[in-house]
Write a protein that holds these residues in place. Structure first.
Motif, mmCIF file in Angstrom:
data_model
loop_
_atom_site.group_PDB
_atom_site.id
_atom_site.type_symbol
_atom_site.label_atom_id
_atom_site.label_comp_id
_atom_site.label_asym_id
_atom_site.label_seq_id
_atom_site.Cartn_x
_atom_site.Cartn_y
_atom_site.Cartn_z
ATOM 1 N N TRP A 56 0.892 -1.239 0.010
ATOM 2 C CA TRP A 56 0.050 0.042 -0.091
ATOM 3 C C TRP A 56 0.952 1.239 -0.044
ATOM 4 C CZ3 TRP A 56 -0.630 3.724 3.861
ATOM 5 C CH2 TRP A 56 -1.759 4.557 3.888
ATOM 6 N N ARG A 57 2.041 1.192 0.817
ATOM 7 C CA ARG A 57 2.744 2.521 0.990
ATOM 8 C C ARG A 57 3.642 2.601 -0.381
ATOM 9 N NH1 ARG A 57 3.980 -0.023 6.207
ATOM 10 N NH2 ARG A 57 2.701 0.806 7.572
ATOM 11 N N GLU A 58 3.874 1.503 -1.070
ATOM 12 C CA GLU A 58 4.862 1.575 -2.272
ATOM 13 C C GLU A 58 3.970 2.093 -3.393
ATOM 14 O OE1 GLU A 58 6.507 -2.296 -2.313
ATOM 15 O OE2 GLU A 58 8.151 -1.842 -0.915
ATOM 16 N N ALA A 59 2.802 1.883 -3.376
ATOM 17 C CA ALA A 59 1.634 2.212 -4.493
ATOM 18 C C ALA A 59 1.551 3.823 -4.161
ATOM 19 C CB ALA A 59 0.567 1.453 -4.452
ATOM 20 N N LYS A 60 1.898 4.448 -3.062
ATOM 21 C CA LYS A 60 1.726 5.792 -2.961
ATOM 22 C C LYS A 60 3.332 6.610 -3.058
ATOM 23 C CE LYS A 60 -2.121 5.806 -0.125
ATOM 24 N NZ LYS A 60 -2.986 6.527 -0.661
ATOM 25 N N GLY A 61 4.317 5.764 -3.615
ATOM 26 C CA GLY A 61 5.474 6.342 -3.478
ATOM 27 C C GLY A 61 6.293 6.412 -2.354
ATOM 28 N N LEU A 62 5.820 5.908 -1.426
ATOM 29 C CA LEU A 62 6.662 5.633 -0.056
ATOM 30 C C LEU A 62 7.335 4.491 0.086
ATOM 31 C CD1 LEU A 62 3.294 6.808 2.148
ATOM 32 C CD2 LEU A 62 5.344 8.267 1.409
ATOM 33 N N ALA A 63 8.381 4.478 1.041
ATOM 34 C CA ALA A 63 8.956 3.515 1.363
ATOM 35 C C ALA A 63 8.063 2.372 2.169
ATOM 36 C CB ALA A 63 10.181 3.595 2.378
ATOM 37 N N GLY A 64 8.296 1.094 1.753
ATOM 38 C CA GLY A 64 7.408 0.041 2.602
ATOM 39 C C GLY A 64 7.735 0.011 3.786
ATOM 40 N N ASP A 65 8.909 0.303 4.329
ATOM 41 C CA ASP A 65 9.290 0.172 6.010
ATOM 42 C C ASP A 65 9.863 1.520 6.424
ATOM 43 O OD1 ASP A 65 10.557 -0.164 8.226
ATOM 44 O OD2 ASP A 65 11.651 -1.904 7.801
ATOM 45 N N PRO A 66 8.773 2.314 6.856
ATOM 46 C CA PRO A 66 9.024 3.695 7.300
ATOM 47 C C PRO A 66 10.168 3.954 8.212
ATOM 48 C CG PRO A 66 6.631 3.063 7.374
ATOM 49 C CD PRO A 66 7.158 1.776 6.954
ATOM 50 N N ILE A 67 10.254 2.944 9.005
ATOM 51 C CA ILE A 67 11.081 2.944 10.219
ATOM 52 C C ILE A 67 12.686 3.081 9.513
ATOM 53 C CG2 ILE A 67 12.255 1.976 12.149
ATOM 54 C CD1 ILE A 67 10.154 3.506 13.134
ATOM 55 N N ALA A 68 12.877 2.123 8.455
ATOM 56 C CA ALA A 68 14.247 1.966 8.079
ATOM 57 C C ALA A 68 14.564 3.295 7.104
ATOM 58 C CB ALA A 68 14.234 0.562 7.238
ATOM 59 N N TYR A 115 13.328 6.189 7.530
ATOM 60 C CA TYR A 115 13.601 7.504 8.358
ATOM 61 C C TYR A 115 15.004 7.265 8.761
ATOM 62 C CZ TYR A 115 14.013 10.477 12.416
ATOM 63 O OH TYR A 115 14.532 11.312 13.270
ATOM 64 N N LYS A 116 15.483 6.164 9.391
ATOM 65 C CA LYS A 116 16.980 6.053 9.826
ATOM 66 C C LYS A 116 17.682 6.227 8.698
ATOM 67 C CE LYS A 116 15.950 2.616 13.511
ATOM 68 N NZ LYS A 116 16.554 0.970 13.875
ATOM 69 N N ALA A 117 17.420 5.846 7.563
ATOM 70 C CA ALA A 117 18.346 6.032 6.460
ATOM 71 C C ALA A 117 18.544 7.379 6.021
ATOM 72 C CB ALA A 117 18.177 5.073 5.295
ATOM 73 N N SER A 118 17.460 8.410 6.435
ATOM 74 C CA SER A 118 17.408 9.594 5.691
ATOM 75 C C SER A 118 18.414 10.691 6.288
ATOM 76 C CB SER A 118 15.990 10.174 6.245
ATOM 77 O OG SER A 118 15.747 10.597 7.588
ATOM 78 N N GLY A 119 18.852 10.128 7.386
ATOM 79 C CA GLY A 119 20.045 11.047 8.261
ATOM 80 C C GLY A 119 19.143 12.160 8.904
ATOM 81 N N TYR A 120 18.053 12.403 9.011
ATOM 82 C CA TYR A 120 17.430 13.371 9.536
ATOM 83 C C TYR A 120 17.582 13.693 10.929
ATOM 84 C CZ TYR A 120 13.625 16.694 11.095
ATOM 85 O OH TYR A 120 12.952 17.922 11.530
ATOM 86 N N LEU A 121 17.663 12.605 11.918
ATOM 87 C CA LEU A 121 18.115 12.589 13.222
ATOM 88 C C LEU A 121 19.601 13.317 13.507
ATOM 89 C CD1 LEU A 121 17.694 12.438 16.109
ATOM 90 C CD2 LEU A 121 18.247 9.983 15.974
ATOM 91 N N GLU A 122 20.647 12.810 12.785
ATOM 92 C CA GLU A 122 21.891 13.414 12.553
ATOM 93 C C GLU A 122 21.929 14.653 12.426
ATOM 94 O OE1 GLU A 122 22.065 8.886 12.195
ATOM 95 O OE2 GLU A 122 20.768 10.497 11.317
ATOM 96 N N LYS A 123 20.971 15.213 11.412
ATOM 97 C CA LYS A 123 21.041 16.684 11.111
ATOM 98 C C LYS A 123 20.728 17.463 12.015
ATOM 99 C CE LYS A 123 18.699 19.489 7.489
ATOM 100 N NZ LYS A 123 17.928 20.260 8.434
#
Length: 396
Positions: A359-371, A373-381
């Motif tokens: 469902w998420r991937e059909a909307k252009g989102l990552a299938g695993d939101p937690i993974a 987010y962790k990969a985005s680097g936002y927390l480090e930023k």
């Protein structure tokens, strides 16, 4: 609806509409430092003002696609320009939602706020509630949420009936101030901080006041505000039945109001609640039921805690949408006790995570939101950028 033994596109077709209708509001205070009654553990990157809270909330929506609004708490989120705050939120892909009043942290409220025996204190509390409606006008918010810590600790401390009259008087004044498209959400809690009587202790008391006020007053169910063993889904079904379920404050608890992530303590209970929501039309296009999180993350990362909570509600909802309602009704009508229970258990025991990823991937989102987010680097930023100043927390 299709039974959970079906697979593939058929199931996605059946549950997509319900998932698309599920919007979960996150609370600004979840992104600040908070904890138990005994200790608050500070974390790096915690917001220092309402704008940074909104930036973090926007991350939850960006990775889940299901958290488009953010609740504010006044005075914790007080700013000079609410229209500017709303514009800031919209620039980041979210909007301002419910306005939460605070009449429990001032010394004047030791003996209550709107139910206080002192008319000066009651006037002060009611004026704050009216201020919150002014803020709703400025932000475009629909809902005003009221929770009162008011109550007594000892028999004879105050007149129980008189306190209800004072409460009704204040609520009526605030209700009259609401705009045509605005609502009042009246929350309840069966104990704490008052230990003998609580002025709004249960859904019945909340409902009675709402019925007396009018159609713009509705009940807010906080899933952590009940005595152990309370059948919350029964309450949900009853309020939906009479059209007075206004909103949820989702969280979880093992003993009392722990404010743990929703579904953490009893995911089966969350499933049962969402079954009644689906059954009662709470996800229909014309439903006005608001779904909100009300959690204070103590040891878990703030943004991840909110993302995981959204995912937990989505999983419970997807399972509720998978219930074979035709088979369930047939079993119920025939008195097949175990058969009816099995229909529910089949849906609950279905692993819906692959369906939600699809469902998420059909909307252009990552299938695993937690993974993702962790990969985005936002927390480090934000940990590098948010240095100095005062971190937001309880009372700020």
């Amino acid at each position: 609806m299709r039974p959970p033994t079906d697979t593939g596109n058929v199931i996605m077709t059946d549950i997509s509409a319900g998932l698309n209708a599920l919007a979960i509001e996150t609370p600004s205070w979840a992104y600040g430092n908070s904890g138990t009654r005994f200790k608050v553990f500070a974390q790096e990157g915690v917001p220092r003002d309402p704008f940074e809270k909104l930036a973090d909330a926007a991350q939850v929506h960006a990775f889940t696609g299901a958290a488009p609004t953010v609740a504010l708490h006044i005075p914790w989120d007080r700013v000079e320009d609410y229209a500017g705050l709303a514009a800031y939120a919209e620039e980041r892909g979210v909007t301002l939602g419910t306005i939460n009043a605070n009449v429990f942290q001032d010394d004047d409220y030791m003996l209550g706020s709107v139910t206080n025996p002192d008319p000066r204190v009651r006037r002060k509390a009611t004026d704050h509630l009216l201020e919150c409606v002014d803020i709703m006008d400025a932000t475009g918010s629909r809902d005003l949420k009221l929770w009162f810590s008011d109550g007594t600790n000892y028999p004879g401390q105050d007149d129980i009936r008189a306190r209800q009259e004072r409460l009704a008087e204040a609520l009526q004044e605030v209700y009259a101030r609401l705009g045509d498209d605005q609502r009042m959400l009246l929350e309840y809690k069966f104990f704490e901080p008052a230990f003998y009587t609580t002025d709004v202790p249960d859904w019945g008391t909340s409902l009675l006041h709402c019925l007396a006020l009018g159609p713009k007053a509705v009940v807010c169910v906080d899933t952590g505000h009940h005595a152990p063993g309370t059948n919350i889904e029964f309450i949900v079904a009853q309020l939906l039945r009479v059209g007075r379920l206004g909103a949820f404050d989702f969280n979880s608890r093992f003993y009392a109001d722990d404010d743990l992530m929703v579904g953490a303590a009893d995911p089966f209970q969350l499933f049962r609640i969402m079954h009644e929501v689906v059954r009662g039309g709470g996800l229909d296009a014309d439903s006005e039921v608001a779904f909100m999180l009300d959690q204070c993350h103590n040891i878990e990362p703030k943004i991840q805690g909110q993302i995981r909570s959204v995912m937990n509600v989505q999983e419970a909802t997807a399972k509720a949408l998978l219930i074979d309602t035709a088979a369930l009704k047939a079993a119920q009508d025939s008195g097949d006790v175990l058969g009816a229970n099995a229909v529910l258990m089949d849906a609950y025991n279905t692993d819906v995570r692959p369906l939600l990823a699809e469902w998420r991937e059909a909307k252009g989102l990552a299938g695993d939101p937690i993974a993702a987010y962790k990969a985005s680097g936002y927390l480090e930023k934000i940990s590098a950028e948010r240095v100095g100043g005062n971190q937001a927390g309880w009372g700020a």
